[in-house]
Enzyme design. Structure first.
Site, PDB file in Angstrom:
ATOM      1  N   GLU A 130      -3.018  10.426 -12.239  1.00  0.00           N
ATOM      2  CA  GLU A 130      -2.958  10.276 -13.688  1.00  0.00           C
ATOM      3  C   GLU A 130      -3.897   9.147 -14.082  1.00  0.00           C
ATOM      4  O   GLU A 130      -3.803   8.033 -13.523  1.00  0.00           O
ATOM      5  CB  GLU A 130      -1.529   9.931 -14.124  1.00  0.00           C
ATOM      6  CG  GLU A 130      -1.374   9.766 -15.607  1.00  0.00           C
ATOM      7  CD  GLU A 130       0.007   9.285 -15.977  1.00  0.00           C
ATOM      8  OE1 GLU A 130       0.655   8.590 -15.173  1.00  0.00           O
ATOM      9  OE2 GLU A 130       0.450   9.616 -17.084  1.00  0.00           O
ATOM     10  N   ASN A 177      -4.958  12.956  10.648  1.00  0.00           N
ATOM     11  CA  ASN A 177      -4.496  13.326  11.993  1.00  0.00           C
ATOM     12  C   ASN A 177      -5.500  14.300  12.588  1.00  0.00           C
ATOM     13  O   ASN A 177      -5.828  15.320  11.938  1.00  0.00           O
ATOM     14  CB  ASN A 177      -3.098  13.961  11.922  1.00  0.00           C
ATOM     15  CG  ASN A 177      -2.032  12.939  11.568  1.00  0.00           C
ATOM     16  OD1 ASN A 177      -1.833  11.972  12.298  1.00  0.00           O
ATOM     17  ND2 ASN A 177      -1.369  13.123  10.429  1.00  0.00           N
ATOM     18  N   HIS A 215       2.492  11.754  -8.886  1.00  0.00           N
ATOM     19  CA  HIS A 215       1.084  11.367  -9.008  1.00  0.00           C
ATOM     20  C   HIS A 215       0.890   9.891  -8.652  1.00  0.00           C
ATOM     21  O   HIS A 215       1.855   9.129  -8.560  1.00  0.00           O
ATOM     22  CB  HIS A 215       0.549  11.614 -10.423  1.00  0.00           C
ATOM     23  CG  HIS A 215       1.344  10.951 -11.516  1.00  0.00           C
ATOM     24  ND1 HIS A 215       2.224  11.637 -12.336  1.00  0.00           N
ATOM     25  CD2 HIS A 215       1.412   9.650 -11.917  1.00  0.00           C
ATOM     26  CE1 HIS A 215       2.772  10.780 -13.209  1.00  0.00           C
ATOM     27  NE2 HIS A 215       2.309   9.582 -12.962  1.00  0.00           N
ATOM     28  N   HIS A 255       0.851  -1.211   0.000  1.00  0.00           N
ATOM     29  CA  HIS A 255       0.000   0.000   0.000  1.00  0.00           C
ATOM     30  C   HIS A 255       0.876   1.246   0.000  1.00  0.00           C
ATOM     31  O   HIS A 255       2.063   1.194   0.294  1.00  0.00           O
ATOM     32  CB  HIS A 255      -0.971   0.034   1.189  1.00  0.00           C
ATOM     33  CG  HIS A 255      -0.384  -0.216   2.534  1.00  0.00           C
ATOM     34  ND1 HIS A 255      -0.413  -1.454   3.157  1.00  0.00           N
ATOM     35  CD2 HIS A 255       0.288   0.601   3.374  1.00  0.00           C
ATOM     36  CE1 HIS A 255       0.203  -1.361   4.324  1.00  0.00           C
ATOM     37  NE2 HIS A 255       0.630  -0.147   4.484  1.00  0.00           N
ATOM     38  N   ARG A 268      -1.316  11.586   3.832  1.00  0.00           N
ATOM     39  CA  ARG A 268      -2.162  12.260   4.809  1.00  0.00           C
ATOM     40  C   ARG A 268      -3.208  13.130   4.109  1.00  0.00           C
ATOM     41  O   ARG A 268      -2.885  13.802   3.125  1.00  0.00           O
ATOM     42  CB  ARG A 268      -1.282  13.096   5.749  1.00  0.00           C
ATOM     43  CG  ARG A 268      -0.191  12.256   6.407  1.00  0.00           C
ATOM     44  CD  ARG A 268       0.818  13.083   7.166  1.00  0.00           C
ATOM     45  NE  ARG A 268       1.859  12.226   7.728  1.00  0.00           N
ATOM     46  CZ  ARG A 268       3.057  12.014   7.134  1.00  0.00           C
ATOM     47  NH1 ARG A 268       3.336  12.600   5.974  1.00  0.00           N
ATOM     48  NH2 ARG A 268       3.958  11.213   7.678  1.00  0.00           N
ATOM     49  N   GLU A 287      -3.615   3.702   1.794  1.00  0.00           N
ATOM     50  CA  GLU A 287      -3.834   3.892   3.225  1.00  0.00           C
ATOM     51  C   GLU A 287      -3.839   5.389   3.508  1.00  0.00           C
ATOM     52  O   GLU A 287      -2.802   6.050   3.422  1.00  0.00           O
ATOM     53  CB  GLU A 287      -2.749   3.210   4.068  1.00  0.00           C
ATOM     54  CG  GLU A 287      -2.896   3.464   5.572  1.00  0.00           C
ATOM     55  CD  GLU A 287      -1.802   2.825   6.412  1.00  0.00           C
ATOM     56  OE1 GLU A 287      -1.224   1.800   5.974  1.00  0.00           O
ATOM     57  OE2 GLU A 287      -1.523   3.361   7.505  1.00  0.00           O
TER      58      GLU A 287
HETATM   59  C1  LIG Z   1       4.231   7.120 -18.266  1.00  0.00           C
HETATM   60  C2  LIG Z   1       3.154   7.936 -17.602  1.00  0.00           C
HETATM   61  O1  LIG Z   1       2.685   7.246 -16.481  1.00  0.00           O
HETATM   62  C3  LIG Z   1       3.655   9.254 -17.154  1.00  0.00           C
HETATM   63  O2  LIG Z   1       3.409   9.630 -16.003  1.00  0.00           O
HETATM   64  S1  LIG Z   1       4.473  10.239 -18.276  1.00  0.00           S
HETATM   65  C4  LIG Z   1       3.501  11.719 -18.068  1.00  0.00           C
HETATM   66  C5  LIG Z   1       4.329  12.939 -18.308  1.00  0.00           C
HETATM   67  N1  LIG Z   1       5.372  13.058 -17.321  1.00  0.00           N
HETATM   68  C6  LIG Z   1       6.193  14.107 -17.301  1.00  0.00           C
HETATM   69  O3  LIG Z   1       6.103  15.016 -18.074  1.00  0.00           O
HETATM   70  C7  LIG Z   1       7.272  14.039 -16.230  1.00  0.00           C
HETATM   71  C8  LIG Z   1       8.114  15.308 -16.212  1.00  0.00           C
HETATM   72  C9  LIG Z   1       7.378  16.484 -15.552  1.00  0.00           C
HETATM   73  N2  LIG Z   1       8.197  17.669 -15.674  1.00  0.00           N
HETATM   74  C10 LIG Z   1       7.138  16.170 -14.079  1.00  0.00           C
HETATM   75  O4  LIG Z   1       8.059  16.369 -13.279  1.00  0.00           O
HETATM   76  O5  LIG Z   1       6.017  15.677 -13.767  1.00  0.00           O
HETATM   77  C11 LIG Z   1       3.400  14.122 -18.215  1.00  0.00           C
HETATM   78  O6  LIG Z   1       3.094  14.603 -17.130  1.00  0.00           O
HETATM   79  N3  LIG Z   1       2.975  14.568 -19.389  1.00  0.00           N
HETATM   80  C12 LIG Z   1       2.067  15.698 -19.421  1.00  0.00           C
HETATM   81  C13 LIG Z   1       1.225  15.589 -20.674  1.00  0.00           C
HETATM   82  O7  LIG Z   1       0.372  16.477 -20.848  1.00  0.00           O
HETATM   83  O8  LIG Z   1       1.427  14.617 -21.441  1.00  0.00           O
HETATM   84 ZN   LIG Z   2       2.689   8.206 -14.560  1.00  0.00          ZN
END
Ligand SMILES: C[C@@H](O)C(=O)SC[C@H](NC(=O)CC[C@H](N)C(=O)O)C(=O)NCC(=O)O
Ligand SMILES: [Zn+2]
Length: 339
Positions: A151, A89, A103, A34, A38, A85
């Site tokens: 995400e 608090n 994320h 898990h 918070r 989880e």
């Molecule tokens: C593979 C998939 O699970 C991802 O999370 S990639 C998504 C992508 N990630 C980033 O850009 C990471 C770098 C960013 N500067 C950070 O620190 O989060 C993302 O967020 N893409 C945005 C989009 O609009 O595609």
């Molecule tokens: Zn991702």
């Protein structure tokens, strides 16, 4: 390590023992159990996760003497699924999520449909559905009531919809080496995005489409992040917390809780920090999360079905075909005689 006249022999037996524990790590059947963080209002978050993200509330645990309450939510029982989880608090209604936490990933079959539902429920969408920049997977980003980012990734049916924890790190190769050597994780995928100046590495204990993974993100030129005080840790199951702690020490990790029994609950635990300071907790995997072991007992008119929903297969046999009263008696009997 035996005594001897020359350090070499002693050194050889020490390094052999160290090699053995690092080899053991690769054989220990581990699972991400898990993720802990918070929140400022438990019922508000539970409502959002159950109504908008389709999770189930698995259990709540109030610890008034320590002034906090936990709630466990996920897409299936804890003894087979990676779950959330939540920690509330008493009296704390807001946290700083910081810049290091990225994320949580949720795999859904229709991102647009999920986003429409979230909008209809008043949820916050921060990135509309569409192909990920530099890739083809359809994603969207939403925020939960505390501001934690989720995400949404479009995928076919999967046994593990709660599929990612994304953390930002300051040196990707350092992190990959640590999670491979100390955690026994596999580097499942590494993707550089020079156009968007970041690289990601997917680390885990099985294929990305069937297991929860740790998504490590390196942003070019960024070596450290403020971690805030909202995100807490990931919990991982192991068969031996002592060997696990030894391997983490040998791999340069910091042990923040020496391995040993956890008072009050029949299990053992250790805790550590990775090179960026991200925390992980290790629990003895034989810990069973089912209702009988968690001593969750409710005088519910459908007692049998209620407990059956929360119970693992190991104990379900005990209750099969029994009436509610018999189930109740079995429940107490099994608990009193739990191995
Ligand atoms: C593979 C998939 O699970 C991802 O999370 S990639 C998504 C992508 N990630 C980033 O850009 C990471 C770098 C960013 N500067 C950070 O620190 O989060 C993302 O967020 N893409 C945005 C989009 O609009 O595609
Ligand atoms: Zn991702």
């Amino acid at each position: 390590m035996g005594f001897n006249a020359t350090g070499n022999i002693a050194h050889a037996s020490t390094s052999a023992a160290q090699e053995n524990v690092l080899e053991w790590v690769k054989k220990d059947k581990r699972r991400m159990l898990h993720v802990v963080y918070r929140v400022g209002d438990l019922d508000r978050t539970i409502k959002f996760y159950t109504e908008c993200l389709g999770m189930k509330l698995l259990r709540r645990r109030d610890i008034p003497e320590e002034r906090y309450t936990n709630a466990f939510l996920g897409y299936g029982p804890e003894d087979s699924h990676f779950v959330i989880e939540l920690t509330y608090n008493y009296g704390v209604d807001k946290y700083d999520i910081g810049a290091g936490f990225g994320h949580f990933g949720i795999a859904v079959e229709d991102v647009t449909k999920t986003v429409d539902l979230i909008k209809a429920k008043g949820g916050k969408v921060t990135r509309e559905p569409g192909p990920v920049k530099g890739g083809s997977t359809v994603i969207a980003f939403i925020e939960d009531p505390d501001g934690y980012k989720f995400e949404l990734l479009e995928r076919g049916p999967t046994p593990e919809p709660l599929c990612q924890v994304m953390l930002r790190v300051g040196d990707l190769d350092r992190s990959i080496n640590f999670y491979e050597k100390a955690f026994g994780m596999e580097l499942l995928r590494k993707r550089d995005n020079p156009e968007y100046k970041y690289t990601i590495a997917m680390m885990g204990y099985g294929p990305e489409d069937k297991n929860a993974v740790l998504e490590l993100t390196y942003n070019y030129g960024v070596s450290e992040y403020d971690k805030g005080n909202g995100y807490a840790q990931i919990a991982i199951g192991t068969d031996d917390v002592y060997k696990t702690a030894e391997a983490i020490k040998l791999s340069g990790g910091k042990i923040t809780r020496e391995p040993g029994p956890l008072p009050g609950i029949n299990t053992k635990i250790t805790a550590c920090l990775d090179p960026d300071g991200w925390k992980s907790v290790w629990l003895l995997k034989s810990l069973c999360f089912c209702a009988l072991c968690l001593r969750i007992f409710t005088f519910h008119k459908k007692l049998h079905e209620h407990i059956a929903l929360l119970i693992c297969s190991r104990h379900l046999r005990v209750l099969e075909g029994k009436s509610d009263v018999e189930a109740g008696v079995c429940f107490f009997y099994v608990n009193l005689n739990r191995t």
